[in-house]
Design a protein around this motif. Structure first.
Motif, short mmCIF file in Angstrom:
data_model
loop_
_atom_site.label_atom_id
_atom_site.label_comp_id
_atom_site.label_asym_id
_atom_site.label_seq_id
_atom_site.Cartn_x
_atom_site.Cartn_y
_atom_site.Cartn_z
N GLU A 1 25.46 21.96 81.18
CA GLU A 1 24.79 20.79 82.03
C GLU A 1 25.37 19.41 81.75
OE1 GLU A 1 22.47 24.50 82.43
OE2 GLU A 1 23.14 23.52 80.80
N SER A 2 25.42 19.45 80.50
CA SER A 2 25.82 18.02 80.00
C SER A 2 27.32 17.85 80.33
CB SER A 2 25.59 17.81 78.35
OG SER A 2 26.43 18.59 77.67
N ARG A 3 28.10 18.95 80.23
CA ARG A 3 29.51 18.68 80.71
C ARG A 3 29.70 18.53 82.21
NH1 ARG A 3 29.97 22.46 76.53
NH2 ARG A 3 29.71 24.30 77.95
N PHE A 4 28.86 19.05 83.11
CA PHE A 4 28.85 18.98 84.56
C PHE A 4 28.53 17.36 84.64
CE2 PHE A 4 26.38 20.11 88.46
CZ PHE A 4 27.61 19.74 89.51
N ALA A 5 27.46 16.99 83.91
CA ALA A 5 26.82 15.62 84.24
C ALA A 5 27.73 14.69 84.00
CB ALA A 5 25.59 15.49 83.32
N LEU A 6 28.46 14.73 82.99
CA LEU A 6 29.76 14.06 82.60
C LEU A 6 30.79 13.95 83.76
CD1 LEU A 6 31.03 11.90 80.68
CD2 LEU A 6 32.00 13.96 79.44
N ALA A 7 31.13 15.13 84.00
CA ALA A 7 32.18 15.32 85.28
C ALA A 7 31.61 14.39 86.14
CB ALA A 7 32.26 16.80 85.68
N LEU A 8 30.55 14.57 86.88
CA LEU A 8 30.14 13.72 87.97
C LEU A 8 30.05 12.13 87.61
CD1 LEU A 8 27.07 15.70 88.80
CD2 LEU A 8 29.36 15.84 89.79
N ASP A 9 29.94 11.87 86.18
CA ASP A 9 29.73 10.44 86.02
C ASP A 9 31.30 9.98 86.08
OD1 ASP A 9 28.41 8.14 84.95
OD2 ASP A 9 29.03 8.54 82.97
N ARG A 10 32.14 10.81 85.94
CA ARG A 10 33.50 10.24 85.77
C ARG A 10 33.97 10.23 87.21
NH1 ARG A 10 35.69 10.59 80.68
NH2 ARG A 10 34.10 9.79 79.13
N LEU A 11 33.56 11.34 88.01
CA LEU A 11 34.11 11.50 89.31
C LEU A 11 33.52 10.32 90.40
CD1 LEU A 11 35.72 13.01 91.39
CD2 LEU A 11 33.63 14.56 91.87
N MET A 12 32.52 9.91 90.31
CA MET A 12 32.03 9.12 91.14
C MET A 12 32.65 7.46 91.18
SD MET A 12 29.61 8.91 93.74
CE MET A 12 30.55 7.83 94.74
N PRO A 13 32.82 7.07 90.07
CA PRO A 13 33.54 5.74 89.98
C PRO A 13 35.03 5.94 90.53
CG PRO A 13 32.40 5.80 87.84
CD PRO A 13 32.39 7.41 88.68
N LEU A 14 35.74 7.08 90.23
CA LEU A 14 36.96 7.20 90.95
C LEU A 14 36.72 7.26 92.42
CD1 LEU A 14 39.85 8.16 90.82
CD2 LEU A 14 38.99 10.44 90.87
N LEU A 15 35.95 7.65 93.04
CA LEU A 15 35.77 7.71 94.44
C LEU A 15 35.32 6.25 95.09
CD1 LEU A 15 33.63 11.04 94.84
CD2 LEU A 15 35.93 10.62 95.31
N GLU B 1 31.25 27.30 85.07
CA GLU B 1 30.11 27.93 84.40
C GLU B 1 28.69 27.78 84.68
OE1 GLU B 1 30.35 26.38 80.10
OE2 GLU B 1 30.63 24.25 80.97
N PRO B 2 27.74 28.86 84.67
CA PRO B 2 26.38 28.74 85.04
C PRO B 2 25.78 27.53 84.47
CG PRO B 2 26.87 30.85 84.32
CD PRO B 2 28.22 30.14 83.97
N VAL B 3 25.52 26.67 85.63
CA VAL B 3 24.53 25.57 85.27
C VAL B 3 23.07 25.68 86.04
CG1 VAL B 3 26.48 24.15 84.66
CG2 VAL B 3 25.43 24.07 87.11
N ASP B 4 22.09 24.89 85.21
CA ASP B 4 20.83 24.87 86.00
C ASP B 4 20.79 23.47 86.71
OD1 ASP B 4 18.24 24.24 86.64
OD2 ASP B 4 17.47 24.72 84.74
N PRO B 5 20.74 23.44 87.88
CA PRO B 5 20.97 22.08 88.59
C PRO B 5 19.72 21.18 88.33
CG PRO B 5 21.55 23.67 90.09
CD PRO B 5 20.84 24.21 88.89
N LEU B 6 18.72 21.75 88.01
CA LEU B 6 17.34 20.83 87.88
C LEU B 6 17.63 20.38 86.37
CD1 LEU B 6 14.70 19.73 88.39
CD2 LEU B 6 13.61 22.04 87.58
N HIS B 7 18.02 20.98 85.46
CA HIS B 7 18.10 20.45 83.96
C HIS B 7 19.27 19.37 84.18
CE1 HIS B 7 17.77 20.27 79.79
NE2 HIS B 7 19.27 20.16 79.80
N THR B 8 20.27 19.62 85.08
CA THR B 8 21.53 18.74 85.10
C THR B 8 20.96 17.25 85.82
OG1 THR B 8 22.92 20.35 85.30
CG2 THR B 8 23.89 18.10 85.95
N LEU B 9 20.05 17.60 86.71
CA LEU B 9 19.27 16.37 87.48
C LEU B 9 18.60 15.32 86.31
CD1 LEU B 9 17.58 17.72 90.60
CD2 LEU B 9 19.27 15.91 90.54
N LYS B 10 18.15 16.04 85.61
CA LYS B 10 17.09 15.32 84.34
C LYS B 10 18.15 14.68 83.47
CE LYS B 10 13.36 18.60 83.75
NZ LYS B 10 12.67 19.30 82.97
N LEU B 11 19.36 15.29 83.11
CA LEU B 11 20.36 14.50 82.39
C LEU B 11 20.92 13.09 83.11
CD1 LEU B 11 22.29 17.40 81.11
CD2 LEU B 11 20.75 16.30 79.89
#
Length: 201
Positions: free
Chosen positions: A129-143, A57-67
């Protein structure tokens, strides 16, 4: 300092240096040491820039960066709560809300409101944006866990079922990232890093 606004901003900036001292369970990829929460937030910020094109879904990367830069600041007071320790989650929300009030409250009122709002948005999970931020927060520890040889999984006897459940928000934000996470889990299971159950020591 005569400029009260600047004084409060600098106080906040110095205060968040403490995030560099909050250690997480995840190891660096070379397994030399555990990462800290400031490093984790920086890594999520870079992931936002690189991976935003894969979100469904469309996200604002700058807003996600802030989150992602704001989301773990509360750990200065509340500490890092390990994902796979249910007992540690008791009282987590209350600890983090109190931390948010204190730490963001160091800033001038308008910025305190903005940063607290970003933190609440991340926690509320109601925006793309919050859902994308959470996805990254879950993915990085897996890696981290997979590429450091599953040491943290082994130390804490984490099972494949727990990790699969933990990865669900990744697929909810992005089919492509969800497939990548599922592939890593599958490889971890096949290589014995992430079993269905752990035998008694």
């Amino acid at each position: 300092m005569t400029n009260e606004r600047l004084s409060r901003q600098l106080h906040f900036i110095l205060e968040i240096d403490k995030l560099k001292g909050v250690l997480r369970r995840s190891l660096l990829l070379d397994s030399r040491r555990r990462e800290n929460s400031a490093e984790h937030s920086w890594h999520l910020a870079m992931m936002t820039l690189v991976l935003a094109e894969h979100v469904d879904e469309p996200v604002d990367p700058l807003h996600t960066l802030k989150l992602v830069l704001v989301h773990d600041i509360v750990e200065i007071d509340a500490g890092d709560t390990y994902a796979y320790d249910p007992d540690a989650h008791t009282g987590k929300n209350e600890r983090e809300q109190e931390a948010a009030r204190r730490i963001f409250g160091l800033l001038p009122d308008d910025q305190a409101k903005e940063l607290n709002g970003l933190w609440e948005e991340y926690e509320g999970q109601q925006t793309p944006e919050s859902r994308f931020a959470l996805a990254l927060d879950r993915l990085m520890p897996l890696l981290h866990n997979y590429h450091s040889g599953g040491i943290t999984w082994r130390e804490n006897r984490v099972t494949s079922e727990q990790v699969v459940e933990r990865m669900k928000p990744v697929a909810s934000s992005s089919d492509a990232l969800g497939e990548a996470a599922a592939s890593v889990v599958k490889q971890a299971m096949a290589s014995g890093l992430l079993p269905d159950t752990w035998s008694d020591p």
